[in-house]
Design a protein around this motif. Structure first.
Motif, PDB file in Angstrom:
ATOM      1  N   THR A  98      27.155  55.876  13.476  1.00 50.47           N
ATOM      2  CA  THR A  98      28.440  56.264  14.078  1.00 50.47           C
ATOM      3  C   THR A  98      29.539  56.361  13.028  1.00 50.47           C
ATOM      4  O   THR A  98      30.441  57.199  13.146  1.00 50.47           O
ATOM      5  N   GLY A  99      29.466  55.519  11.984  1.00 48.03           N
ATOM      6  CA  GLY A  99      30.458  55.598  10.920  1.00 48.03           C
ATOM      7  C   GLY A  99      30.385  56.908  10.162  1.00 48.03           C
ATOM      8  O   GLY A  99      31.396  57.410   9.664  1.00 48.03           O
ATOM      9  N   THR A 100      29.182  57.480  10.082  1.00 51.11           N
ATOM     10  CA  THR A 100      29.032  58.791   9.443  1.00 51.11           C
ATOM     11  C   THR A 100      29.838  59.853  10.179  1.00 51.11           C
ATOM     12  O   THR A 100      30.549  60.659   9.559  1.00 51.11           O
ATOM     13  N   LEU A 343      33.893  50.042  17.589  1.00 50.84           N
ATOM     14  CA  LEU A 343      34.501  50.983  18.537  1.00 50.84           C
ATOM     15  C   LEU A 343      36.021  50.950  18.418  1.00 50.84           C
ATOM     16  O   LEU A 343      36.676  52.004  18.386  1.00 50.84           O
ATOM     17  N   PHE A 344      36.588  49.769  18.344  1.00 52.37           N
ATOM     18  CA  PHE A 344      38.040  49.638  18.208  1.00 52.37           C
ATOM     19  C   PHE A 344      38.548  50.312  16.938  1.00 52.37           C
ATOM     20  O   PHE A 344      39.495  51.106  16.974  1.00 52.37           O
ATOM     21  N   PHE A 345      37.939  49.996  15.810  1.00 49.59           N
ATOM     22  CA  PHE A 345      38.412  50.566  14.552  1.00 49.59           C
ATOM     23  C   PHE A 345      38.205  52.080  14.509  1.00 49.59           C
ATOM     24  O   PHE A 345      39.023  52.806  13.921  1.00 49.59           O
ATOM     25  N   ALA A 346      37.137  52.570  15.119  1.00 49.15           N
ATOM     26  CA  ALA A 346      36.930  54.014  15.179  1.00 49.15           C
ATOM     27  C   ALA A 346      38.053  54.684  15.966  1.00 49.15           C
ATOM     28  O   ALA A 346      38.635  55.694  15.531  1.00 49.15           O
ATOM     29  N   LEU A 347      38.383  54.120  17.123  1.00 49.18           N
ATOM     30  CA  LEU A 347      39.431  54.700  17.971  1.00 49.18           C
ATOM     31  C   LEU A 347      40.794  54.596  17.308  1.00 49.18           C
ATOM     32  O   LEU A 347      41.600  55.538  17.364  1.00 49.18           O
ATOM     33  N   TRP A 454      34.269  66.990  18.474  1.00 50.95           N
ATOM     34  CA  TRP A 454      32.884  66.704  18.860  1.00 50.95           C
ATOM     35  C   TRP A 454      32.275  65.566  18.043  1.00 50.95           C
ATOM     36  O   TRP A 454      31.540  64.733  18.583  1.00 50.95           O
ATOM     37  N   ASP A 455      32.585  65.529  16.740  1.00 45.07           N
ATOM     38  CA  ASP A 455      32.018  64.472  15.911  1.00 45.07           C
ATOM     39  C   ASP A 455      32.578  63.104  16.284  1.00 45.07           C
ATOM     40  O   ASP A 455      31.861  62.093  16.258  1.00 45.07           O
ATOM     41  N   GLU A 456      33.853  63.059  16.637  1.00 45.06           N
ATOM     42  CA  GLU A 456      34.453  61.803  17.077  1.00 45.06           C
ATOM     43  C   GLU A 456      33.876  61.362  18.413  1.00 45.06           C
ATOM     44  O   GLU A 456      33.645  60.166  18.647  1.00 45.06           O
ATOM     45  N   ARG A 457      33.614  62.320  19.293  1.00 45.30           N
ATOM     46  CA  ARG A 457      33.030  61.986  20.594  1.00 45.30           C
ATOM     47  C   ARG A 457      31.625  61.398  20.438  1.00 45.30           C
ATOM     48  O   ARG A 457      31.235  60.488  21.184  1.00 45.30           O
ATOM     49  N   VAL A 458      30.852  61.903  19.480  1.00 42.86           N
ATOM     50  CA  VAL A 458      29.512  61.360  19.241  1.00 42.86           C
ATOM     51  C   VAL A 458      29.596  59.876  18.885  1.00 42.86           C
ATOM     52  O   VAL A 458      28.859  59.039  19.434  1.00 42.86           O
ATOM     53  N   ALA A 459      30.499  59.540  17.963  1.00 41.79           N
ATOM     54  CA  ALA A 459      30.636  58.152  17.538  1.00 41.79           C
ATOM     55  C   ALA A 459      31.085  57.257  18.683  1.00 41.79           C
ATOM     56  O   ALA A 459      30.514  56.181  18.920  1.00 41.79           O
ATOM     57  N   ILE A 464      30.128  53.098  22.964  1.00 36.80           N
ATOM     58  CA  ILE A 464      30.372  52.675  24.339  1.00 36.80           C
ATOM     59  C   ILE A 464      29.054  52.434  25.065  1.00 36.80           C
ATOM     60  O   ILE A 464      28.890  51.452  25.805  1.00 36.80           O
ATOM     61  N   ALA A 465      28.093  53.322  24.856  1.00 34.11           N
ATOM     62  CA  ALA A 465      26.780  53.160  25.484  1.00 34.11           C
ATOM     63  C   ALA A 465      26.118  51.858  25.048  1.00 34.11           C
ATOM     64  O   ALA A 465      25.495  51.153  25.859  1.00 34.11           O
ATOM     65  N   CYS A 466      26.266  51.509  23.785  1.00 36.07           N
ATOM     66  CA  CYS A 466      25.657  50.275  23.279  1.00 36.07           C
ATOM     67  C   CYS A 466      26.356  49.037  23.847  1.00 36.07           C
ATOM     68  O   CYS A 466      25.696  48.058  24.225  1.00 36.07           O
ATOM     69  N   VAL A 467      27.686  49.074  23.900  1.00 36.37           N
ATOM     70  CA  VAL A 467      28.446  47.940  24.442  1.00 36.37           C
ATOM     71  C   VAL A 467      28.088  47.723  25.913  1.00 36.37           C
ATOM     72  O   VAL A 467      27.857  46.584  26.352  1.00 36.37           O
ATOM     73  N   ALA A 468      28.036  48.801  26.669  1.00 36.94           N
ATOM     74  CA  ALA A 468      27.691  48.692  28.090  1.00 36.94           C
ATOM     75  C   ALA A 468      26.217  48.333  28.269  1.00 36.94           C
ATOM     76  O   ALA A 468      25.856  47.533  29.140  1.00 36.94           O
ATOM     77  N   GLY A 469      25.347  48.914  27.439  1.00 40.12           N
ATOM     78  CA  GLY A 469      23.920  48.629  27.552  1.00 40.12           C
ATOM     79  C   GLY A 469      23.604  47.167  27.315  1.00 40.12           C
ATOM     80  O   GLY A 469      22.818  46.561  28.052  1.00 40.12           O
ATOM     81  N   LEU A 470      24.225  46.577  26.282  1.00 38.46           N
ATOM     82  CA  LEU A 470      23.995  45.164  26.000  1.00 38.46           C
ATOM     83  C   LEU A 470      24.572  44.296  27.111  1.00 38.46           C
ATOM     84  O   LEU A 470      24.012  43.253  27.455  1.00 38.46           O
TER      85      LEU A 470
END
Length: 498
Positions: A98-100, A343-347, A454-459, A464-470
C-alpha cells in the motif's frame, strides 16, 4: 535454501531492478511487481502455517534453516517462523504494498526514494525471519539507517532536525542493544547466537540477567517509543513522507516490541520477572501520556504520532503483564495498530497533498469536497478508538482482559490507569473528525480540490479491508499467535519457579 530467504532475495532483486530502471514507469513497475510478490508470498506463508496447525503439527518454529556464516563467533544465517513472525511478515508486506501506491505521485528523485524505501523494507523482513541474534541485529540496523535519508531528503518541515534526532536516539538504543546481546552470548554458555538454542541452555545467572535485561529492553524499547525515550517519534513521523510514516509507525516500531519479547523476556526470564515492575510503570506512563499529548496537538501528523506512542506503549505494557492472554493481545495490537496507523498516515498525506496544511484549525468541510478520503478518515478514527467490528477493539480487549488476570493490586491498578487511555483516545479522535470533516469549509479554495485518485484508492481500500477483516475475523490470527506465545510464557513462568 529456505523459502523464507525469498523475503530477502526479492527485495534485493527489487533494488537491482530499481538501479537499472531508466524511467518513472519502470520504477513503478518494479515496485508494484516486487511488493505484489512479497504480499503473495506472505499470504501463502500464512495459509501454509494455518494448514500446518490444522494438520496437528505441534512444532512451534517452522521452516527452520541454518548455515554457518562466521565461525569464530559462531554466527549463522538462521531463519524460521512461528505465529508471531508470520503475522508480522504479513503486516509488513501489506504496508509495503500500500505504501507503494501511496507514493505513486512522489517527486523528485522517485527512483532514489524507492531504493531507500526498499532497503528499509529489506531490513524489516530479515529481522522477522531471523532466529540468530547477530543476523537479527544486522537486519535491525539495515532497517534503521535508511530513515535518516528518507526523512532528511524527502521529508517536510524541520526534516533535517527530525532525521538527525531520530537517527541519534535509535543508534543510542542500538549501542545498548549490542552490549546486551554480547552479554547473553558470553554468559549463556551456549556457544551459539541462535535464540532457540540459548533458551534451551537455561544457564545465565540471575545477577547477570539483571545487568543485561535493561540494556536489551531499553535498546529495543527506544524503537517501541518507551517513555522517556519516545521523543524522536513525534518529530520523525511529522517530518517523514507519507509512505515512510506508514512503514515506520506501521512496521518499524513493531520491531521494538518484537525484540523485547523474543530476546529480552525469552532469554532473560528471571530478570524479566524481577524487573518488570519498573518498566511497567514506564509503559503505563507511555500509554496515558501519549493519549493526553495527542489531545493538545493541532497538527494531524503529531496527533497520530502521539497516538502511536500510546498504542505502542500498550504493546510493551501487555508484554510485561506476562500472561498468555495479555501477550497475545500485545501481538494483536502490533498487527492492528500497524494497519490503523498506516491508514491514518496515508490519509493525512493525501489530505496534505491537496490542502498543503495539516493544521486542524485551518481545515474544515472536507466531507463535502473529498468524501472518499473523509469516509476513510472516519473509519480509521473509529478503528483507533476501539469500535467493535474493527481490529482495535479485538486487540485492546484482549490486552485488558489478560492484564486483569494478574490478581495483585499493582498490576490491576496499572491496568485500570491504562484503560483510561480509551476515553482520552475517543476525545481527540472525535474532536478532529468533527472539526476537519463536518464544520463549514475553512477556505473557499478547498472547493476546487479533487477527491482520491485511483492509486490512492487502492491503498486506502486495502488497508480498510484489512482493519475490518481482522476485527470481524480475528480467530485465525489469534490462534496462530497463541500457539507461539504459549511456549514463551511457559518458559518464563517455569524458570521463575525453579
Amino acid at each position: 535454501m529456505s523459502i523464507l530467504t525469498l523475503f530477502v532475495v526479492i527485495p534485493a532483486l527489487m533494488l537491482l531492478g530499481l538501479w537499472v530502471s531508466r524511467s518513472l514507469n519502470q520504477v513503478r513497475g518494479v515496485m508494484v511487481a516486487g511488493s505484489s510478490c512479497l504480499l503473495a508470498l506472505s499470504v501463502w506463508l500464512t495459509l501454509y502455517f494455518m494448514q500446518q496447525r490444522a494438520a496437528g503439527n505441534t512444532e512451534v518454529m517452522l521452516l527452520q534453516y541454518s548455515i554457518e556464516w562466521f565461525s569464530p563467533f559462531n554466527i549463522c544465517y538462521s531463519v524460521g517462523v512461528d505465529g508471531i513472525s508470520v503475522v508480522m511478515l504479513l503486516l509488513s508486506s501489506i504496508i509495503v504494498f500500500t505504501g507503494t501506491f501511496a507514493s505513486w505521485q512522489l517527486k523528485p528523485l522517485t527512483k532514489e526514494y524507492f531504493l531507500w524505501f526498499t532497503l528499509l523494507s529489506t531490513g524489516v523482513y530479515g529481522f522477522f525471519i531471523s532466529i540468530d541474534m547477530f543476523t537479527m541485529f544486522m537486519f535491525y540496523e539495515v532497517a534503521l539507517i535508511p530513515m535518516y535519508l528518507l526523512i532528511g531528503v524527502w521529508g517536510s518541515g524541520r526534516k533535517e532536525y527530525s532525521a538527525m534526532k531520530l537517527t541519534l536516539m535509535l543508534m543510542g538504543g542500538s549501542a545498548l542493544l549490542i552490549l546486551g546481546l554480547l552479554g547473553i552470548y558470553y554468559f549463556s554458555g551456549a556457544e551459539t547466537m541462535n535464540v532457540l538454542e540459548i533458551a534451551q541452555k537455561h544457564s545465565i545467572p540471575v545477577d547477570v540477567q539483571k545487568v543485561f535485561f535493561p540494556f536489551i529492553f531499553i535498546g529495543f524499547g527506544v524503537l517501541g517509543a518507551l517513555f522517556p525515550f519516545h521523543t524522536w517519534s513525534p518529530d520523525g513521523h511529522a517530518s517523514a513522507p507519507t509512505a515512510v510514516s506508514m512503514l515506520h509507525a506501521g512496521v518499524l516500531m513493531k520491531l521494538g516490541g518484537y525484540g523485547c519479547f523474543r530476546i529480552a523476556m525469552f532469554l532473560l526470564p528471571d530478570a524479566a520477572r524481577e524487573l518488570s515492575w519498573i518498566f511497567l510503570i514506564l509503559t503505563t506512563i507511555s500509554v496515558v501520556y501519549g493519549a493526553l499529548s495527542a489531545c493538545v496537538q493541532t497538527d494531524l501528523k503529531y496527533i497520530n504520532a502521539y497516538s502511536s506512542v500510546s498504542h505502542c506503549g500498550l504493546v510493551l505494557f501487555a508484554l510485561l503483564m506476562m500472561t498468555k492472554t495479555a501477550c497475545t493481545g500485545a501481538i494483536l495490537q502490533m498487527l492492528s495498530h500497524g494497519l490503523m496507523t498506516a491508514l491514518f498516515f496515508a490519509l493525512i498525506g493525501m489530505i496534505y497533498g491537496r490542502t498543503h496544511t495539516r493544521d486542524v484549525r485551518k481545515l474544515g468541510g472536507l466531507m463535502k469536497i473529498m468524501p472518499f478520503l473523509s469516509v476513510g478518515y472516519v473509519i480509521a478514527g473509529l478503528a483507533n478508538l476501539g469500535l467493535p467490528g474493527f481490529s482495535g477493539f479485538v486487540a485492546e480487549m484482549t490486552i485488558f482482559v489478560g492484564s486483569f488476570e494478574n490478581a495483585d493490586m499493582f498490576h490491576r491498578t496499572a491496568t485500570i490507569i491504562a484503560c483510561t487511555s480509551i476515553v482520552v483516545t475517543a476525545v481527540y479522535i472525535l474532536r478532529v473528525v468533527g472539526k476537519i470533516l463536518y464544520q463549514k469549509v475553512a477556505d473557499p479554495h478547498y472547493l476546487e480540490l479533487t477527491d482520491a485518485t485511483w492509486d490512492e484508492r487502492v491503498a486506502v481500500i486495502c488497508l480498510i479491508a484489512c482493519v475490518a477483516g481482522l476485527g470481524l475475523f480475528p480467530i485465525w490470527a489469534q490462534g496462530a499467535i497463541e500457539d507461539a506465545v504459549g511456549p514463551i510464557i511457559n518458559h518464563i513462568c517455569y524458570l521463575a519457579t525453579v
